[in-house]
Design a protein around this motif. Structure first.
Motif, PDB file in Angstrom:
ATOM      1  N   VAL A  65      23.419  38.264  80.180  1.00 64.36           N
ATOM      2  CA  VAL A  65      22.107  37.705  80.488  1.00 64.36           C
ATOM      3  C   VAL A  65      22.055  37.571  82.010  1.00 64.36           C
ATOM      4  O   VAL A  65      22.891  36.887  82.616  1.00 64.36           O
ATOM      5  CB  VAL A  65      21.915  36.319  79.833  1.00 64.36           C
ATOM      6  CG1 VAL A  65      20.519  35.775  80.143  1.00 64.36           C
ATOM      7  CG2 VAL A  65      22.132  36.404  78.321  1.00 64.36           C
ATOM      8  N   VAL A  67      21.046  35.978  84.673  1.00 63.69           N
ATOM      9  CA  VAL A  67      20.595  34.741  85.316  1.00 63.69           C
ATOM     10  C   VAL A  67      21.650  34.457  86.379  1.00 63.69           C
ATOM     11  O   VAL A  67      22.653  35.171  86.465  1.00 63.69           O
ATOM     12  CB  VAL A  67      20.463  33.571  84.303  1.00 63.69           C
ATOM     13  CG1 VAL A  67      19.236  33.750  83.431  1.00 63.69           C
ATOM     14  CG2 VAL A  67      21.699  33.431  83.424  1.00 63.69           C
ATOM     15  N   VAL A  71      25.445  35.124  82.397  1.00 61.18           N
ATOM     16  CA  VAL A  71      26.071  34.587  81.187  1.00 61.18           C
ATOM     17  C   VAL A  71      26.385  35.755  80.260  1.00 61.18           C
ATOM     18  O   VAL A  71      25.530  36.626  80.064  1.00 61.18           O
ATOM     19  CB  VAL A  71      25.094  33.620  80.472  1.00 61.18           C
ATOM     20  CG1 VAL A  71      25.684  33.107  79.164  1.00 61.18           C
ATOM     21  CG2 VAL A  71      24.724  32.441  81.371  1.00 61.18           C
ATOM     22  N   PHE A  79      20.027  36.145  71.276  1.00 57.64           N
ATOM     23  CA  PHE A  79      19.213  36.045  72.497  1.00 57.64           C
ATOM     24  C   PHE A  79      17.800  36.541  72.180  1.00 57.64           C
ATOM     25  O   PHE A  79      17.558  37.143  71.134  1.00 57.64           O
ATOM     26  CB  PHE A  79      19.838  36.840  73.651  1.00 57.64           C
ATOM     27  CG  PHE A  79      19.985  38.312  73.370  1.00 57.64           C
ATOM     28  CD1 PHE A  79      21.126  38.800  72.743  1.00 57.64           C
ATOM     29  CD2 PHE A  79      18.981  39.196  73.723  1.00 57.64           C
ATOM     30  CE1 PHE A  79      21.265  40.156  72.476  1.00 57.64           C
ATOM     31  CE2 PHE A  79      19.101  40.554  73.468  1.00 57.64           C
ATOM     32  CZ  PHE A  79      20.236  41.040  72.841  1.00 57.64           C
ATOM     33  N   LEU A  82      13.845  32.638  73.211  1.00 59.55           N
ATOM     34  CA  LEU A  82      13.002  31.758  74.041  1.00 59.55           C
ATOM     35  C   LEU A  82      11.543  32.205  74.063  1.00 59.55           C
ATOM     36  O   LEU A  82      10.639  31.393  73.879  1.00 59.55           O
ATOM     37  CB  LEU A  82      13.554  31.672  75.470  1.00 59.55           C
ATOM     38  CG  LEU A  82      14.818  30.846  75.663  1.00 59.55           C
ATOM     39  CD1 LEU A  82      15.252  30.869  77.133  1.00 59.55           C
ATOM     40  CD2 LEU A  82      14.595  29.409  75.206  1.00 59.55           C
ATOM     41  N   ALA A  83      11.333  33.490  74.304  1.00 55.39           N
ATOM     42  CA  ALA A  83       9.954  33.986  74.369  1.00 55.39           C
ATOM     43  C   ALA A  83       9.221  33.753  73.048  1.00 55.39           C
ATOM     44  O   ALA A  83       8.022  33.456  73.033  1.00 55.39           O
ATOM     45  CB  ALA A  83       9.940  35.471  74.743  1.00 55.39           C
ATOM     46  N   PRO A  89       6.749  34.808  78.775  1.00 58.74           N
ATOM     47  CA  PRO A  89       7.437  36.099  78.906  1.00 58.74           C
ATOM     48  C   PRO A  89       8.962  35.912  78.903  1.00 58.74           C
ATOM     49  O   PRO A  89       9.455  34.802  79.134  1.00 58.74           O
ATOM     50  CB  PRO A  89       6.973  36.622  80.271  1.00 58.74           C
ATOM     51  CG  PRO A  89       5.743  35.861  80.597  1.00 58.74           C
ATOM     52  CD  PRO A  89       5.890  34.528  79.940  1.00 58.74           C
ATOM     53  N   ARG A  90       9.702  36.988  78.655  1.00 61.39           N
ATOM     54  CA  ARG A  90      11.169  36.984  78.726  1.00 61.39           C
ATOM     55  C   ARG A  90      11.609  36.399  80.063  1.00 61.39           C
ATOM     56  O   ARG A  90      11.078  36.796  81.112  1.00 61.39           O
ATOM     57  CB  ARG A  90      11.710  38.411  78.646  1.00 61.39           C
ATOM     58  CG  ARG A  90      11.339  39.185  77.391  1.00 61.39           C
ATOM     59  CD  ARG A  90      12.005  38.624  76.185  1.00 61.39           C
ATOM     60  NE  ARG A  90      11.920  39.540  75.039  1.00 61.39           N
ATOM     61  CZ  ARG A  90      12.173  39.163  73.792  1.00 61.39           C
ATOM     62  NH1 ARG A  90      12.506  37.916  73.506  1.00 61.39           N
ATOM     63  NH2 ARG A  90      12.102  40.028  72.807  1.00 61.39           N
ATOM     64  N   ASN A  91      12.570  35.503  80.035  1.00 57.60           N
ATOM     65  CA  ASN A  91      12.941  34.842  81.290  1.00 57.60           C
ATOM     66  C   ASN A  91      14.121  35.503  81.996  1.00 57.60           C
ATOM     67  O   ASN A  91      14.532  35.063  83.057  1.00 57.60           O
ATOM     68  CB  ASN A  91      13.153  33.340  81.095  1.00 57.60           C
ATOM     69  CG  ASN A  91      14.489  33.001  80.471  1.00 57.60           C
ATOM     70  OD1 ASN A  91      15.158  33.893  79.935  1.00 57.60           O
ATOM     71  ND2 ASN A  91      14.882  31.756  80.548  1.00 57.60           N
ATOM     72  N   ALA A  92      14.697  36.557  81.402  1.00 56.52           N
ATOM     73  CA  ALA A  92      15.831  37.258  82.024  1.00 56.52           C
ATOM     74  C   ALA A  92      15.960  38.654  81.426  1.00 56.52           C
ATOM     75  O   ALA A  92      15.503  38.884  80.291  1.00 56.52           O
ATOM     76  CB  ALA A  92      17.120  36.478  81.783  1.00 56.52           C
ATOM     77  N   LEU A 134      19.432  24.781  81.422  1.00 53.07           N
ATOM     78  CA  LEU A 134      20.294  25.407  82.420  1.00 53.07           C
ATOM     79  C   LEU A 134      19.480  26.020  83.557  1.00 53.07           C
ATOM     80  O   LEU A 134      20.013  26.383  84.586  1.00 53.07           O
ATOM     81  CB  LEU A 134      21.161  26.496  81.783  1.00 53.07           C
ATOM     82  CG  LEU A 134      22.272  25.992  80.863  1.00 53.07           C
ATOM     83  CD1 LEU A 134      22.932  27.152  80.149  1.00 53.07           C
ATOM     84  CD2 LEU A 134      23.297  25.205  81.660  1.00 53.07           C
TER      85      LEU A 134
HETATM   86  P1  CMP Z   1      13.973  35.360  76.253  1.00 50.59           P
HETATM   87  O1  CMP Z   1      13.376  34.581  77.359  1.00 50.59           O
HETATM   88  O2  CMP Z   1      13.109  35.735  75.103  1.00 50.59           O
HETATM   89  O3  CMP Z   1      14.627  36.693  76.843  1.00 50.59           O
HETATM   90  C1  CMP Z   1      15.747  36.544  77.700  1.00 50.59           C
HETATM   91  C2  CMP Z   1      16.811  35.789  76.952  1.00 50.59           C
HETATM   92  O4  CMP Z   1      17.984  35.512  77.662  1.00 50.59           O
HETATM   93  C3  CMP Z   1      16.282  34.406  76.568  1.00 50.59           C
HETATM   94  O5  CMP Z   1      15.228  34.549  75.660  1.00 50.59           O
HETATM   95  C4  CMP Z   1      17.551  33.764  76.075  1.00 50.59           C
HETATM   96  O6  CMP Z   1      17.845  34.189  74.769  1.00 50.59           O
HETATM   97  C5  CMP Z   1      18.573  34.368  77.032  1.00 50.59           C
HETATM   98  N1  CMP Z   1      18.899  33.387  78.082  1.00 50.59           N
HETATM   99  C6  CMP Z   1      18.127  32.963  79.082  1.00 50.59           C
HETATM  100  N2  CMP Z   1      18.759  32.053  79.852  1.00 50.59           N
HETATM  101  C7  CMP Z   1      19.979  31.892  79.307  1.00 50.59           C
HETATM  102  C8  CMP Z   1      21.121  31.090  79.621  1.00 50.59           C
HETATM  103  N3  CMP Z   1      21.139  30.258  80.665  1.00 50.59           N
HETATM  104  N4  CMP Z   1      22.195  31.192  78.798  1.00 50.59           N
HETATM  105  C9  CMP Z   1      22.206  32.029  77.763  1.00 50.59           C
HETATM  106  N5  CMP Z   1      21.162  32.813  77.429  1.00 50.59           N
HETATM  107  C10 CMP Z   1      20.069  32.741  78.178  1.00 50.59           C
END
Ligand code: CMP
Length: 135
Positions: A65, A67, A71, A79, A82-83, A89-92, A134
């Motif tokens: 991931v 970030v 990670v 994974f 979150l979205a 939107p997807r954060n990573a 986080l």
């Molecule tokens: P989503 O935002 O849908 O797409 C990117 C994914 O990365 C997010 O969902 C999480 O599943 C995963 N993700 C984002 N931040 C973290 C983190 N700090 N630790 C582990 N997984 C993460």
């Protein structure tokens, strides 16, 4: 690419901790909703900024991931939740490290599954909450 159909979703479901303790009927119902998918080394499974249309369970292999600091997630982790939970939107970016067997759960089926199974919903929400905290 699709996985070899011999590697059935039910075998993969049994390897994912949050599904492992469910009875076989429940596992079969979940397997029915999951699409096995092979991620190639270095390929992005989800991209930051995209709309979320599915989440993924890792049956084998690992992903990074992207970030800061990055990670690594491995077999049994998930994974992309979150979205689907937030509507954001997807954060990573999430990138496969080597060949990775995934189980994709489409957004609509995700909503249905969580509506049917409060325990599963709570566990996924708990992990999502920790990830959001986080950063
Ligand atoms: P989503 O935002 O849908 O797409 C990117 C994914 O990365 C997010 O969902 C999480 O599943 C995963 N993700 C984002 N931040 C973290 C983190 N700090 N630790 C582990 N997984 C993460």
């Amino acid at each position: 690419p699709r996985l070899d159909p011999e590697l059935s979703a039910i075998d993969l479901v049994a390897r994912v901790p949050i599904f492992r303790d469910l009875d076989i009927k429940r596992q079969q119902a979940i397997a029915h909703l999951l699409t096995p998918q092979l991620a190639l080394p270095e390929s992005a499974v989800v991209r930051r900024g995209d709309k979320g249309d599915a989440m993924y369970f890792i049956a084998s292999g690992a992903v990074r991931v992207v970030v800061e600091p990055s990670v690594e997630l491995g077999s049994g982790d998930f994974f992309g939740e979150l979205a689907l939970l937030t509507g954001h939107p997807r954060n990573a970016d999430v990138v496969a490290l080597g060949f990775c067997k995934l189980l994709a759960l489409k957004a609509r089926d995700f909503q249905r599954l969580l509506a049917q199974d409060a325990g599963l919903k709570a566990r996924i929400e708990q992990v999502a909450k920790e990830r959001l905290n986080l950063g």
